[in-house]
Scaffold this motif. Sequence first.
Motif, PDB file in Angstrom:
ATOM      1  N   ASP A  65     -23.416  73.935  55.436  1.00  0.00           N
ATOM      2  CA  ASP A  65     -22.079  73.997  56.036  1.00  0.00           C
ATOM      3  C   ASP A  65     -20.982  73.973  54.977  1.00  0.00           C
ATOM      4  OD1 ASP A  65     -23.148  74.075  58.575  1.00  0.00           O
ATOM      5  OD2 ASP A  65     -23.007  71.897  58.869  1.00  0.00           O
ATOM      6  N   THR A  66     -21.113  73.085  54.020  1.00  0.00           N
ATOM      7  CA  THR A  66     -20.105  72.978  52.964  1.00  0.00           C
ATOM      8  C   THR A  66     -20.048  74.249  52.136  1.00  0.00           C
ATOM      9  OG1 THR A  66     -20.459  70.589  52.859  1.00  0.00           O
ATOM     10  CG2 THR A  66     -19.334  71.601  51.000  1.00  0.00           C
ATOM     11  N   LEU A  67     -21.192  74.798  51.771  1.00  0.00           N
ATOM     12  CA  LEU A  67     -21.210  76.025  50.976  1.00  0.00           C
ATOM     13  C   LEU A  67     -20.627  77.202  51.748  1.00  0.00           C
ATOM     14  CD1 LEU A  67     -24.662  75.682  49.180  1.00  0.00           C
ATOM     15  CD2 LEU A  67     -22.377  75.301  48.241  1.00  0.00           C
ATOM     16  N   MET A  68     -20.887  77.282  53.048  1.00  0.00           N
ATOM     17  CA  MET A  68     -20.326  78.361  53.868  1.00  0.00           C
ATOM     18  C   MET A  68     -18.797  78.245  53.947  1.00  0.00           C
ATOM     19  SD  MET A  68     -22.786  80.283  54.967  1.00  0.00           S
ATOM     20  CE  MET A  68     -22.639  80.962  56.577  1.00  0.00           C
ATOM     21  N   ILE A  69     -18.305  77.035  54.121  1.00  0.00           N
ATOM     22  CA  ILE A  69     -16.860  76.828  54.229  1.00  0.00           C
ATOM     23  C   ILE A  69     -16.180  77.137  52.897  1.00  0.00           C
ATOM     24  CG2 ILE A  69     -15.065  75.075  54.541  1.00  0.00           C
ATOM     25  CD1 ILE A  69     -16.995  73.763  56.593  1.00  0.00           C
ATOM     26  N   VAL A  70     -16.724  76.634  51.817  1.00  0.00           N
ATOM     27  CA  VAL A  70     -16.136  76.876  50.503  1.00  0.00           C
ATOM     28  C   VAL A  70     -16.206  78.363  50.141  1.00  0.00           C
ATOM     29  CG1 VAL A  70     -16.400  76.388  48.040  1.00  0.00           C
ATOM     30  CG2 VAL A  70     -16.503  74.531  49.691  1.00  0.00           C
ATOM     31  N   GLY A  71     -17.309  79.019  50.479  1.00  0.00           N
ATOM     32  CA  GLY A  71     -17.430  80.457  50.217  1.00  0.00           C
ATOM     33  C   GLY A  71     -16.420  81.271  50.998  1.00  0.00           C
ATOM     34  N   THR A  72     -16.259  80.956  52.267  1.00  0.00           N
ATOM     35  CA  THR A  72     -15.283  81.666  53.093  1.00  0.00           C
ATOM     36  C   THR A  72     -13.869  81.436  52.578  1.00  0.00           C
ATOM     37  OG1 THR A  72     -16.721  81.422  55.021  1.00  0.00           O
ATOM     38  CG2 THR A  72     -14.418  81.955  55.445  1.00  0.00           C
ATOM     39  N   MET A  73     -13.562  80.199  52.223  1.00  0.00           N
ATOM     40  CA  MET A  73     -12.225  79.913  51.695  1.00  0.00           C
ATOM     41  C   MET A  73     -12.011  80.576  50.336  1.00  0.00           C
ATOM     42  SD  MET A  73     -11.526  76.054  53.055  1.00  0.00           S
ATOM     43  CE  MET A  73     -10.016  75.901  52.165  1.00  0.00           C
ATOM     44  N   GLY A  74     -13.061  80.730  49.545  1.00  0.00           N
ATOM     45  CA  GLY A  74     -12.949  81.446  48.276  1.00  0.00           C
ATOM     46  C   GLY A  74     -12.625  82.918  48.485  1.00  0.00           C
ATOM     47  N   VAL A  75     -13.270  83.545  49.466  1.00  0.00           N
ATOM     48  CA  VAL A  75     -12.981  84.945  49.787  1.00  0.00           C
ATOM     49  C   VAL A  75     -11.533  85.091  50.239  1.00  0.00           C
ATOM     50  CG1 VAL A  75     -13.513  86.794  51.432  1.00  0.00           C
ATOM     51  CG2 VAL A  75     -15.366  85.550  50.347  1.00  0.00           C
ATOM     52  N   VAL A  76     -11.075  84.179  51.079  1.00  0.00           N
ATOM     53  CA  VAL A  76      -9.698  84.234  51.578  1.00  0.00           C
ATOM     54  C   VAL A  76      -8.703  83.960  50.446  1.00  0.00           C
ATOM     55  CG1 VAL A  76      -8.045  83.188  53.187  1.00  0.00           C
ATOM     56  CG2 VAL A  76     -10.374  83.655  53.921  1.00  0.00           C
ATOM     57  N   LEU A  77      -9.044  83.070  49.520  1.00  0.00           N
ATOM     58  CA  LEU A  77      -8.156  82.791  48.386  1.00  0.00           C
ATOM     59  C   LEU A  77      -7.978  84.024  47.503  1.00  0.00           C
ATOM     60  CD1 LEU A  77      -6.484  80.765  46.727  1.00  0.00           C
ATOM     61  CD2 LEU A  77      -8.588  80.205  45.495  1.00  0.00           C
ATOM     62  N   VAL A  78      -9.061  84.717  47.193  1.00  0.00           N
ATOM     63  CA  VAL A  78      -8.954  85.942  46.386  1.00  0.00           C
ATOM     64  C   VAL A  78      -8.127  86.985  47.137  1.00  0.00           C
ATOM     65  CG1 VAL A  78     -10.261  87.846  45.372  1.00  0.00           C
ATOM     66  CG2 VAL A  78     -11.071  85.505  45.100  1.00  0.00           C
ATOM     67  N   TYR A  79      -8.361  87.110  48.438  1.00  0.00           N
ATOM     68  CA  TYR A  79      -7.578  88.042  49.254  1.00  0.00           C
ATOM     69  C   TYR A  79      -6.093  87.670  49.221  1.00  0.00           C
ATOM     70  CZ  TYR A  79      -5.889  90.669  53.236  1.00  0.00           C
ATOM     71  OH  TYR A  79      -5.170  91.515  54.023  1.00  0.00           O
ATOM     72  N   PHE A  80      -5.785  86.385  49.351  1.00  0.00           N
ATOM     73  CA  PHE A  80      -4.404  85.903  49.303  1.00  0.00           C
ATOM     74  C   PHE A  80      -3.750  86.264  47.967  1.00  0.00           C
ATOM     75  CE2 PHE A  80      -1.511  82.518  47.921  1.00  0.00           C
ATOM     76  CZ  PHE A  80      -0.554  82.560  48.922  1.00  0.00           C
ATOM     77  N   LEU A  81      -4.440  86.024  46.872  1.00  0.00           N
ATOM     78  CA  LEU A  81      -3.870  86.307  45.553  1.00  0.00           C
ATOM     79  C   LEU A  81      -3.641  87.802  45.340  1.00  0.00           C
ATOM     80  CD1 LEU A  81      -5.918  83.760  43.413  1.00  0.00           C
ATOM     81  CD2 LEU A  81      -3.516  83.587  44.117  1.00  0.00           C
ATOM     82  N   LEU A  82      -4.596  88.634  45.757  1.00  0.00           N
ATOM     83  CA  LEU A  82      -4.421  90.081  45.614  1.00  0.00           C
ATOM     84  C   LEU A  82      -3.292  90.591  46.507  1.00  0.00           C
ATOM     85  CD1 LEU A  82      -8.124  91.317  45.440  1.00  0.00           C
ATOM     86  CD2 LEU A  82      -6.419  91.392  43.618  1.00  0.00           C
ATOM     87  N   SER A  83      -3.191  90.063  47.709  1.00  0.00           N
ATOM     88  CA  SER A  83      -2.120  90.472  48.620  1.00  0.00           C
ATOM     89  C   SER A  83      -0.759  90.065  48.059  1.00  0.00           C
ATOM     90  CB  SER A  83      -2.349  89.846  49.991  1.00  0.00           C
ATOM     91  OG  SER A  83      -1.371  90.269  50.893  1.00  0.00           O
ATOM     92  N   TYR A  84      -0.668  88.862  47.519  1.00  0.00           N
ATOM     93  CA  TYR A  84       0.591  88.412  46.926  1.00  0.00           C
ATOM     94  C   TYR A  84       0.962  89.255  45.710  1.00  0.00           C
ATOM     95  CZ  TYR A  84       4.041  85.628  44.507  1.00  0.00           C
ATOM     96  OH  TYR A  84       5.179  85.234  43.864  1.00  0.00           O
ATOM     97  N   TRP A  85      -0.029  89.598  44.893  1.00  0.00           N
ATOM     98  CA  TRP A  85       0.214  90.430  43.704  1.00  0.00           C
ATOM     99  C   TRP A  85       0.768  91.785  44.120  1.00  0.00           C
ATOM    100  CZ3 TRP A  85      -4.030  93.360  40.685  1.00  0.00           C
ATOM    101  CH2 TRP A  85      -3.520  93.849  39.487  1.00  0.00           C
ATOM    102  N   ASN A  86       0.181  92.411  45.127  1.00  0.00           N
ATOM    103  CA  ASN A  86       0.684  93.689  45.627  1.00  0.00           C
ATOM    104  C   ASN A  86       2.069  93.541  46.227  1.00  0.00           C
ATOM    105  OD1 ASN A  86      -1.245  96.206  45.747  1.00  0.00           O
ATOM    106  ND2 ASN A  86      -2.524  94.389  45.826  1.00  0.00           N
ATOM    107  N   LEU A  87       2.282  92.489  46.995  1.00  0.00           N
ATOM    108  CA  LEU A  87       3.590  92.235  47.596  1.00  0.00           C
ATOM    109  C   LEU A  87       4.661  92.094  46.525  1.00  0.00           C
ATOM    110  CD1 LEU A  87       5.431  91.509  50.015  1.00  0.00           C
ATOM    111  CD2 LEU A  87       4.637  89.154  49.755  1.00  0.00           C
ATOM    112  N   LYS A  88       4.364  91.339  45.498  1.00  0.00           N
ATOM    113  CA  LYS A  88       5.328  91.118  44.421  1.00  0.00           C
ATOM    114  C   LYS A  88       5.639  92.415  43.667  1.00  0.00           C
ATOM    115  CE  LYS A  88       6.110  88.310  40.366  1.00  0.00           C
ATOM    116  NZ  LYS A  88       5.554  87.420  39.386  1.00  0.00           N
ATOM    117  N   MET A  89       4.612  93.201  43.370  1.00  0.00           N
ATOM    118  CA  MET A  89       4.834  94.445  42.632  1.00  0.00           C
ATOM    119  C   MET A  89       5.621  95.458  43.460  1.00  0.00           C
ATOM    120  SD  MET A  89       1.341  95.000  40.477  1.00  0.00           S
ATOM    121  CE  MET A  89       1.993  96.403  39.601  1.00  0.00           C
TER     122      MET A  89
END
Length: 165
Positions: A65-89
């Motif tokens: 359960d912990t690994l699934m939650i951390v993995g999902t949040m890691g995917v969302v974190l990378v998505y958040f950072l890439l989306s913010y980078w595109n938004l800023k540019m």
Amino acid sequence: MEIRKAVEEGDDMLWAMGILGIILHTLCTAGAGVGLVVGFIFFLVGFGEMKNRSRTLGSLLLSKDTLMIVGTMGVVLVYFLLSYWNLKMIGNATFPGMLGSAIREISGRQLLTAAVLYAFWTMISLYWLLPKVFSFDGLGLKIQLIALGAAGASILYGIIKMVMT
């Protein structure tokens, strides 16, 4: 005169694509940020319950359960950072503000590279990582269309910016 009119129409199209990209990336960045915060809160709430069942901290941290939650949040974190980078540019290129000509030098190539990375991660996370690896099928069609629309708007903005400069 015709060349000037074509350039003005190209600027209008670039501006419209910039506004569309800003709106879609704002929705994606805000959605991913809210998802991270809510996911973290639910993880902390569930962590106490898992702690009562587990004997050691090591087995708790390495549980499925912990690994699934951390993995999902890691995917969302990378998505958040890439989306913010595109938004800023896109935001800086569309509305240079006080930065003026210095920010206008953001090349279409940089924008296109960021957009392709964002589109690649969006496709991988939506259609492979979240549903197949982490068994998370909770995203609706509207959310998927907004994410894919943001990726498409970024790519189109980068291509138009490359052609215009």
